[in-house]
Design a protein around this motif. Structure first.
Motif, PDB file in Angstrom:
ATOM      1  N   LEU A 157       0.810  -1.217   0.000  1.00  0.00           N
ATOM      2  CA  LEU A 157       0.000   0.000   0.000  1.00  0.00           C
ATOM      3  C   LEU A 157       0.843   1.267   0.000  1.00  0.00           C
ATOM      4  O   LEU A 157       0.290   2.378  -0.044  1.00  0.00           O
ATOM      5  CB  LEU A 157      -0.920   0.014   1.223  1.00  0.00           C
ATOM      6  CG  LEU A 157      -1.999  -1.074   1.261  1.00  0.00           C
ATOM      7  CD1 LEU A 157      -2.606  -1.176   2.652  1.00  0.00           C
ATOM      8  CD2 LEU A 157      -3.071  -0.788   0.228  1.00  0.00           C
ATOM      9  N   HIS A 158       2.175   1.087   0.114  1.00  0.00           N
ATOM     10  CA  HIS A 158       3.108   2.219   0.168  1.00  0.00           C
ATOM     11  C   HIS A 158       2.760   3.132   1.353  1.00  0.00           C
ATOM     12  O   HIS A 158       2.687   4.355   1.227  1.00  0.00           O
ATOM     13  CB  HIS A 158       3.110   2.985  -1.150  1.00  0.00           C
ATOM     14  CG  HIS A 158       3.541   2.144  -2.307  1.00  0.00           C
ATOM     15  ND1 HIS A 158       4.858   1.926  -2.626  1.00  0.00           N
ATOM     16  CD2 HIS A 158       2.811   1.427  -3.202  1.00  0.00           C
ATOM     17  CE1 HIS A 158       4.933   1.132  -3.678  1.00  0.00           C
ATOM     18  NE2 HIS A 158       3.704   0.811  -4.036  1.00  0.00           N
ATOM     19  N   MET A 159       2.551   2.478   2.494  1.00  0.00           N
ATOM     20  CA  MET A 159       2.301   3.178   3.751  1.00  0.00           C
ATOM     21  C   MET A 159       3.328   2.710   4.771  1.00  0.00           C
ATOM     22  O   MET A 159       4.005   1.693   4.572  1.00  0.00           O
ATOM     23  CB  MET A 159       0.879   2.865   4.267  1.00  0.00           C
ATOM     24  CG  MET A 159      -0.249   3.302   3.345  1.00  0.00           C
ATOM     25  SD  MET A 159      -1.858   2.689   3.910  1.00  0.00           S
ATOM     26  CE  MET A 159      -1.995   3.493   5.533  1.00  0.00           C
ATOM     27  N   THR A 160       3.446   3.439   5.865  1.00  0.00           N
ATOM     28  CA  THR A 160       4.290   2.961   6.951  1.00  0.00           C
ATOM     29  C   THR A 160       3.514   1.915   7.744  1.00  0.00           C
ATOM     30  O   THR A 160       2.271   1.927   7.780  1.00  0.00           O
ATOM     31  CB  THR A 160       4.700   4.100   7.887  1.00  0.00           C
ATOM     32  OG1 THR A 160       3.528   4.624   8.529  1.00  0.00           O
ATOM     33  CG2 THR A 160       5.406   5.211   7.116  1.00  0.00           C
ATOM     34  N   GLN A 161       4.244   1.008   8.386  1.00  0.00           N
ATOM     35  CA  GLN A 161       3.571  -0.034   9.160  1.00  0.00           C
ATOM     36  C   GLN A 161       2.759   0.546  10.320  1.00  0.00           C
ATOM     37  O   GLN A 161       1.629   0.100  10.563  1.00  0.00           O
ATOM     38  CB  GLN A 161       4.592  -1.051   9.674  1.00  0.00           C
ATOM     39  CG  GLN A 161       3.959  -2.283  10.304  1.00  0.00           C
ATOM     40  CD  GLN A 161       4.976  -3.385  10.540  1.00  0.00           C
ATOM     41  OE1 GLN A 161       5.981  -3.487   9.839  1.00  0.00           O
ATOM     42  NE2 GLN A 161       4.708  -4.215  11.547  1.00  0.00           N
ATOM     43  N   PRO A 162       3.259   1.555  11.046  1.00  0.00           N
ATOM     44  CA  PRO A 162       2.434   2.154  12.105  1.00  0.00           C
ATOM     45  C   PRO A 162       1.134   2.759  11.572  1.00  0.00           C
ATOM     46  O   PRO A 162       0.100   2.690  12.236  1.00  0.00           O
ATOM     47  CB  PRO A 162       3.352   3.236  12.692  1.00  0.00           C
ATOM     48  CG  PRO A 162       4.730   2.747  12.414  1.00  0.00           C
ATOM     49  CD  PRO A 162       4.645   2.074  11.083  1.00  0.00           C
ATOM     50  N   ALA A 163       1.178   3.339  10.351  1.00  0.00           N
ATOM     51  CA  ALA A 163      -0.038   3.913   9.774  1.00  0.00           C
ATOM     52  C   ALA A 163      -1.059   2.840   9.460  1.00  0.00           C
ATOM     53  O   ALA A 163      -2.265   3.027   9.676  1.00  0.00           O
ATOM     54  CB  ALA A 163       0.310   4.692   8.507  1.00  0.00           C
ATOM     55  N   VAL A 164      -0.588   1.693   8.970  1.00  0.00           N
ATOM     56  CA  VAL A 164      -1.496   0.570   8.710  1.00  0.00           C
ATOM     57  C   VAL A 164      -2.116   0.085  10.008  1.00  0.00           C
ATOM     58  O   VAL A 164      -3.327  -0.131  10.106  1.00  0.00           O
ATOM     59  CB  VAL A 164      -0.741  -0.583   8.004  1.00  0.00           C
ATOM     60  CG1 VAL A 164      -1.601  -1.841   7.945  1.00  0.00           C
ATOM     61  CG2 VAL A 164      -0.317  -0.165   6.601  1.00  0.00           C
ATOM     62  N   THR A 165      -1.282  -0.085  11.030  1.00  0.00           N
ATOM     63  CA  THR A 165      -1.776  -0.545  12.335  1.00  0.00           C
ATOM     64  C   THR A 165      -2.811   0.414  12.900  1.00  0.00           C
ATOM     65  O   THR A 165      -3.854  -0.006  13.430  1.00  0.00           O
ATOM     66  CB  THR A 165      -0.588  -0.670  13.325  1.00  0.00           C
ATOM     67  OG1 THR A 165       0.374  -1.591  12.790  1.00  0.00           O
ATOM     68  CG2 THR A 165      -1.072  -1.168  14.681  1.00  0.00           C
ATOM     69  N   MET A 166      -2.561   1.701  12.773  1.00  0.00           N
ATOM     70  CA  MET A 166      -3.487   2.706  13.300  1.00  0.00           C
ATOM     71  C   MET A 166      -4.843   2.626  12.598  1.00  0.00           C
ATOM     72  O   MET A 166      -5.894   2.724  13.241  1.00  0.00           O
ATOM     73  CB  MET A 166      -2.881   4.103  13.116  1.00  0.00           C
ATOM     74  CG  MET A 166      -3.749   5.229  13.689  1.00  0.00           C
ATOM     75  SD  MET A 166      -2.972   6.848  13.506  1.00  0.00           S
ATOM     76  CE  MET A 166      -3.041   7.032  11.716  1.00  0.00           C
TER      77      MET A 166
END
Length: 304
Positions: A27-36
């Motif tokens: 998704l070209h996102m950071t892992q913390p952003a996905v978790t959030m």
């Protein structure tokens, strides 16, 4: 709070990939952003959706229930874009796409003019490159989508057929076969060939049809293997051999009487051209409209 489509998309990708890190990369996102975003979706439903195990993510009962709805929401969004694209007479924006050699140099230039007349406010930036480069730029979000000569097998990408092409026998003016409209393959095999390089889409289509007919590709007397369609055309024009390539690439030479297109009556060297894009992105309406426009031509782009 209303249900968030973006969060459903992230949830589906995490569940499909089996890990937050793999989903974040896709998704070209950071892992913390996905978790959030997953946590926000769990707060919305008031239920745990995913459980981390030692190796991968597991779906809870609530997650298993949500998963097919998330998948359907993605499919419905794509269907909606396709359905609404036909009403987009005032499309605006910039399309960035890549195309492999035959498509980019010989097929699209004949079709872009009509699209530009119909949608004058859509600008198209076309890059002609090989399939690997197209895939790399799509993954890097430098291109919206690509047009290639064979389906790609990549876990992050979707391949969809757009147009059909059929390779034909191309011979130089004055060749013994130039006066014929149709020939048999056994007759063609008696002449030397100028071929595209091994691994090219054109070569793969040709060899696959020979294999289907039970003919070893080695039976072709290849006097030359070249890395571009332009080089193949020049060699055939110079009388070095015959070839099997797309007729769309020799329209100019055919009009000048330099090359002749001949049908092979007992073989069909057909192929599809494919559009490719990331699974994790929804194509803009302008891109869907452009692909719909291309599909409308079917095979007529090389017949006309």
């Amino acid at each position: 709070m209303a249900l968030n489509y973006h969060q459903l998309h992230i949830f589906y990708t995490v569940a499909e990939r089996g890990s937050f890190s793999a989903a974040a990369q896709a998704l070209h996102m950071t892992q913390p952003a996905v978790t959030m975003q997953i946590q926000a979706l769990e707060d919305h439903f008031g239920s745990k959706l995913l459980v981390r195990s030692t190796k991968r993510i597991e779906l809870t009962e609530a997650g298993h229930t949500l998963f097919p709805y998330a998948r359907r929401s993605l499919e419905l969004m794509r269907e909606t874009e396709r359905a609404m694209s036909r009403f987009a007479s005032m499309l605006k924006g910039r399309l960035q796409l890549g195309a492999s050699l035959t498509i980019g140099e010989y097929v699209l230039p004949r079709l872009l003019g009509g699209f530009a007349v119909k949608y004058p406010d859509v600008s198209i930036a076309l890059k002609v490159m090989n399939t690997a480069q197209i895939m790399e730029e799509i993954v890097g979000h430098q291109l919206n989508f690509g047009l290639v000569e064979a389906p790609v097998h990549h876990p992050d990408m979707v391949s969809e057929p757009v147009m059909e092409d059929e390779l034909k026998l191309i011979v130089p003016a004055g060749h013994p076969l130039a006066e014929k409209e149709r020939v048999r393959l056994s007759e063609v095999m008696n002449y030397p060939f100028v071929l595209r390089e091994k691994g090219s889409g054109t070569r793969q289509v040709m060899e696959a049809e020979l294999e289907r007919l039970g003919i070893a590709a080695e039976r072709m007397e290849a006097v030359m293997e070249l890395g571009s369609t332009g080089a193949v055309k020049s060699a055939v024009e110079a009388g070095l051999g015959v070839t099997i390539i797309s007729p769309s690439s020799v329209k100019h030479e055919q009009a000048l009487g330099l090359l002749k297109v001949v049908d092979i009556e007992d073989a069909e060297f057909k192929r599809q051209f494919y559009s490719i894009h990331l699974k994790s992105t929804v194509l803009p309406v302008s891109a869907v409209t452009f692909l719909t426009y291309l599909r409308g031509f079917k095979k007529s782009f090389y017949i006309s």
